[in-house]
Design an enzyme around this catalytic site. Sequence first.
Site, PDB file in Angstrom:
ATOM      1  N   ASP A   1       9.950  -5.588   8.819  1.00  0.00           N
ATOM      2  CA  ASP A   1       9.193  -4.941   9.710  1.00  0.00           C
ATOM      3  C   ASP A   1       8.832  -6.442  10.668  1.00  0.00           C
ATOM      4  O   ASP A   1       9.821  -7.084  10.495  1.00  0.00           O
ATOM      5  CB  ASP A   1       7.845  -4.898   9.011  1.00  0.00           C
ATOM      6  CG  ASP A   1       6.290  -3.763   9.873  1.00  0.00           C
ATOM      7  OD1 ASP A   1       6.681  -2.739  10.222  1.00  0.00           O
ATOM      8  OD2 ASP A   1       5.262  -4.407  10.090  1.00  0.00           O
TER       9      ASP A   1
ATOM     10  N   GLY B   1       4.080   4.745   3.634  1.00  0.00           N
ATOM     11  CA  GLY B   1       3.420   2.846   2.677  1.00  0.00           C
ATOM     12  C   GLY B   1       3.720   2.510   3.583  1.00  0.00           C
ATOM     13  O   GLY B   1       4.542   1.738   4.850  1.00  0.00           O
ATOM     14  N   LYS B   2       3.900   0.531   3.078  1.00  0.00           N
ATOM     15  CA  LYS B   2       3.580  -0.752   4.235  1.00  0.00           C
ATOM     16  C   LYS B   2       3.324  -1.586   2.868  1.00  0.00           C
ATOM     17  O   LYS B   2       1.820  -2.066   2.048  1.00  0.00           O
ATOM     18  CB  LYS B   2       2.625  -1.044   5.090  1.00  0.00           C
ATOM     19  CG  LYS B   2       3.170  -1.766   5.842  1.00  0.00           C
ATOM     20  CD  LYS B   2       3.887  -1.522   6.773  1.00  0.00           C
ATOM     21  CE  LYS B   2       3.913  -1.248   8.183  1.00  0.00           C
ATOM     22  NZ  LYS B   2       5.048  -0.602   9.208  1.00  0.00           N
ATOM     23  N   GLY B   3       3.861  -2.858   3.243  1.00  0.00           N
ATOM     24  CA  GLY B   3       3.582  -4.601   2.625  1.00  0.00           C
ATOM     25  C   GLY B   3       3.852  -5.084   3.863  1.00  0.00           C
ATOM     26  O   GLY B   3       4.147  -4.931   4.096  1.00  0.00           O
TER      27      GLY B   3
ATOM     28  N   ALA C   1       0.848  -1.043  -0.153  1.00  0.00           N
ATOM     29  CA  ALA C   1       0.176   0.101  -0.361  1.00  0.00           C
ATOM     30  C   ALA C   1       0.762   1.100  -0.040  1.00  0.00           C
ATOM     31  O   ALA C   1       1.909   1.663   0.685  1.00  0.00           O
ATOM     32  CB  ALA C   1      -0.931  -0.317   1.067  1.00  0.00           C
TER      33      ALA C   1
END
Length: 436
Positions: free
Chosen positions: A153, A112-114, A67
Amino acid sequence: MSMNPHQQAIKQLEKVAGLLRSEYHDEDTARFDAAIERLKEPDRVIEGQLEVEMDDGRSETFQAYRAQHNNARGPYKGGIRFHPDVSKEEVKALSTWMTWKCAVTGIPYGGGKGGVVVDPKKLSQNELQRLSRAYARLITPYIGPQVDIPAPDVNTTPQTMAWMVEEYQQEVGRQAKVVDSSHSAAENPLATFTGKPVTLGGSEGREEATGLGGVVVMEKLVEQLFPTKEKKQITVAIQGFGNVGYWFAYLAHQKGYSVVAISDSRGGIYAPQGLDPEYVLNYKKEHGSLPSDGVQEISNAELLELAVDLLVPSALEGVIDKENAHRIQAKAVIEMANGPTTSEADEVLAARNVFVVPDVLANAGGVSTSYFEWVQNLQGYSWPLQEVTTRLKKIMETAFTEMWQMHQKTGQTGRVSAYMTAVQRVVDAMIMRGQV
Ligand code: GLU
């Protein structure tokens, strides 16, 4: 049913927008409203199925997301998590929180983050490598040092980043049809990922940075809440013993605070006389579980409700909710996990005067040091540890002081206070760019 994390993120934004709106006048009010609407959803979510060959020759598919929430203040930035509970809504929320986190600390990034839906504990090292490479191929067209910069993460490590850098570099070469893809067309592949191993462009101090940033924040909070207490008398319970929980525990203990409880995903231990986090980690490495001698074994739920000064959730979202918020006995909560407190629980804690240092501030030491790593990669020059930690401390102390002053001025919670600064910075960037 309780709200999903993205609904929580929207609710938090709406609350802060209501407070900030009166600071915008005339045509800027409409711009402000438009910016807030846009910030409720990420700019885009990249998703795909990763085909990964297992060691026994079968192939398995894993659902994956990235995202990209907002880039008004700089490239999208944020980690990638490997966890069975990853979902699109979770990744959207986490990317939104990254936008606020980068704004709170003033570093020039968006959010952002995945994530990949996978239980990494069930995969071999080779399978994890193939999964990481497949993920890097999925996102290659959407990332780059000035576009989107991923990092570790939950359950991802410097090794994961190393595999991704390599695959990204090769994939850019393949897409550009460079004959030998190891001489790829990728512009500064090392600056495209942070949290890398130090031998591969990683920064000194990145590994412990999230924990260290949290401890810097804890010390500032202690000055405000317990100015006369000795460090030894201040008790700390830490939920989660991954990279963040461990380093927070280790550094808090080293500074003289009493770390009385620690837990991992299977359960916790409590010792009123204090624990030695380094011993606990070594024991866990050797035996696969937390030590049980001379300690009281407790559940994760019990850890959260201990009568301690500081509660430090350092694992996953939603662990403090409307069911247990009434029973939290800690005087303050330092959110080292992202999103550990639901919005309903936030209200209960505020009413009970339990001060919450929000995730977007408390755990921002990680991304701040990612920023230093990226700067070093762009410069092609590496800094000594001391330079990294001095700069990190300064960023964290400034961000804490801004939050605390806002809290004093407005009487709002720590979360709302930090968000007011963050949301305003992002909205102003969107207005100045003429995006809204
Ligand atoms: N995953 C970390 C976080 O949630 C670090 C992100 C980064 O370094 O980009 O803040």
